[in-house]
Design a protein around this motif. Structure first.
Motif, PDB file in Angstrom:
ATOM      1  N   MET A 181       8.583   0.722   4.913  1.00 32.58           N
ATOM      2  CA  MET A 181       7.441  -0.174   4.665  1.00 32.58           C
ATOM      3  C   MET A 181       7.939  -1.573   4.291  1.00 32.58           C
ATOM      4  N   ASP A 182       7.237  -2.532   4.791  1.00 26.84           N
ATOM      5  CA  ASP A 182       7.599  -3.921   4.518  1.00 26.84           C
ATOM      6  C   ASP A 182       7.519  -4.210   3.011  1.00 26.84           C
ATOM      7  N   ALA A 183       8.542  -4.916   2.515  1.00 29.49           N
ATOM      8  CA  ALA A 183       8.609  -5.204   1.077  1.00 29.49           C
ATOM      9  C   ALA A 183       7.423  -6.035   0.594  1.00 29.49           C
ATOM     10  N   ILE A 184       6.780  -6.751   1.527  1.00 24.64           N
ATOM     11  CA  ILE A 184       5.656  -7.606   1.136  1.00 24.64           C
ATOM     12  C   ILE A 184       4.519  -6.781   0.530  1.00 24.64           C
TER      13      ILE A 184
ATOM     14  N   TYR B  53      -1.663 -16.090   2.447  1.00 28.19           N
ATOM     15  CA  TYR B  53      -0.850 -17.250   2.072  1.00 28.19           C
ATOM     16  C   TYR B  53       0.652 -16.977   2.231  1.00 28.19           C
ATOM     17  N   ILE B  54       1.049 -15.722   1.991  1.00 28.20           N
ATOM     18  CA  ILE B  54       2.471 -15.375   2.088  1.00 28.20           C
ATOM     19  C   ILE B  54       2.651 -14.481   3.316  1.00 28.20           C
ATOM     20  N   PRO B  55       3.068 -15.070   4.459  1.00 28.15           N
ATOM     21  CA  PRO B  55       3.179 -14.273   5.677  1.00 28.15           C
ATOM     22  C   PRO B  55       4.239 -13.178   5.573  1.00 28.15           C
ATOM     23  N   ASP B  56       5.370 -13.466   4.938  1.00 28.90           N
ATOM     24  CA  ASP B  56       6.406 -12.458   4.732  1.00 28.90           C
ATOM     25  C   ASP B  56       7.221 -12.816   3.500  1.00 28.90           C
ATOM     26  N   LEU B  57       8.103 -11.891   3.108  1.00 28.85           N
ATOM     27  CA  LEU B  57       8.854 -12.064   1.871  1.00 28.85           C
ATOM     28  C   LEU B  57       9.777 -13.288   1.924  1.00 28.85           C
ATOM     29  N   ILE B  58      10.345 -13.533   3.090  1.00 27.23           N
ATOM     30  CA  ILE B  58      11.300 -14.645   3.241  1.00 27.23           C
ATOM     31  C   ILE B  58      10.615 -15.978   2.955  1.00 27.23           C
TER      32      ILE B  58
ATOM     33  N   ILE C 235       0.491  -7.797  -7.153  1.00 24.49           N
ATOM     34  CA  ILE C 235      -0.555  -8.808  -7.300  1.00 24.49           C
ATOM     35  C   ILE C 235      -1.907  -8.153  -7.532  1.00 24.49           C
ATOM     36  N   PHE C 236      -2.150  -7.002  -6.889  1.00 23.01           N
ATOM     37  CA  PHE C 236      -3.404  -6.278  -7.079  1.00 23.01           C
ATOM     38  C   PHE C 236      -3.554  -5.836  -8.534  1.00 23.01           C
TER      39      PHE C 236
END
Ligand SMILES: [Zn+2]
Length: 278
Positions: free
Chosen positions: A1-4, A96-101, A11-12
């Motif tokens: 799973m993506d770290a995002i 707002y944050i497309p990916d972790l990078i 955040i939730f």
């Protein structure tokens, strides 16, 4: 799973916590208690709440919406505000944050801009709930929203070196509503609505003025009809708050603007546009 998704999960939970704090602010706004002193207690039996009774959302579910001591029914407003804050916090982060990078490559301005939106969300939730209950918008929230709008406006200008046309959105929407405020002799539209448009307009580019402005009135109309139908049997003339409609329209339009800004993560948006234009 993506770290995002871990970040979104955090955040939730953070949103639930902030939402719980907003409930305290809202409650103390009506009782004029300072919100930093005293521990939370049951409004009915005044028993001081234990730490586990303060866990947002979950304590409400576990206690089945009742006080543990006196069994009085707790307002559904508490879990709803917590959930709403969490959803808006997570939703904005997702757009707002497309990916972790990208978090590492964000400029300071992008961080400040994100922070402004997060503070704005908290103020909008307070206005939404308070206006719904009391048909009043607190001047503290209005000033906060306007100041946030001005900072947002200045950041846009600093980045592009072009005067953002959102200034026209703010002046135009506040101007028209001010005109309505005067000709309707303060019936229906309040001064708070004029100021709310002035603040929120600063976040909306001019090309989105029409959907934002008329969307507010459309939502207000639908809202009014629903309230009328629900109170058909009572002879009481129901006053309807306009603030929540303005905020709903704002959230929808601002979301669409954000979706448009990050096309890579939002293929469904193009799918819709493609199918409509076919
Ligand atoms: Zn109680």
């Amino acid at each position: 799973m993506d770290a995002i998704y871990y970040i979104l999960g955090i955040i939730f939970i953070l949103g639930l916590g902030i939402g719980s704090f907003l409930n305290v602010v809202l409650f103390r706004m009506t009782t004029e208690k300072k919100f930093w002193n005293g521990r939370s207690e049951c409004m009915s039996c005044h028993h001081t709440l234990e730490w586990y009774e303060l866990i947002p959302l979950f304590s409400y579910i576990i206690q089945r919406g009742r006080c543990r001591e006196c069994e009085v029914k707790l307002s559904l407003q508490y879990p709803l505000v917590e959930l709403l804050t969490a959803i808006l916090f997570t939703g904005f982060a997702y757009l707002y944050i497309p990916d972790l990078i990208s978090l590492y490559t964000f400029t300071p301005i992008q961080y400040i801009r994100g922070l402004i939106i997060y503070i704005l969300i908290t103020q909008l939730i307070i206005v939404f709930v308070y206006d719904l209950q009391y048909q009043l918008i607190s001047v503290i929230q209005l000033r906060a929203i306007q100041i946030l709008g001005l900072i947002y406006f200045c950041l846009e200008y600093y980045q592009t070196r072009i005067m953002p046309d959102s200034l026209i959105t703010a002046l135009l929407s506040a101007g028209i509503v001010l005109f309505l405020y005067i000709i309707t002799k303060k019936q229906g539209i309040g001064w708070g609505d004029v100021e709310l448009f002035a603040g929120l307009g600063l976040f909306i580019p001019l090309m989105w003025f029409v959907p934002f402005f008329f969307g507010s009135f459309l939502i207000g109309m639908i809202w009014g009809i629903i309230v009328m139908l629900m109170n058909r049997n009572s002879s009481l003339k129901q006053k309807i708050a306009f603030g929540p409609s303005i905020i709903l329209s704002f959230v929808i339009i601002y979301t669409l603007i954000q979706v448009q800004l990050v096309p890579s993560t939002n293929i469904w948006y193009y799918w819709i546009i493609y199918n409509i234009s076919k």
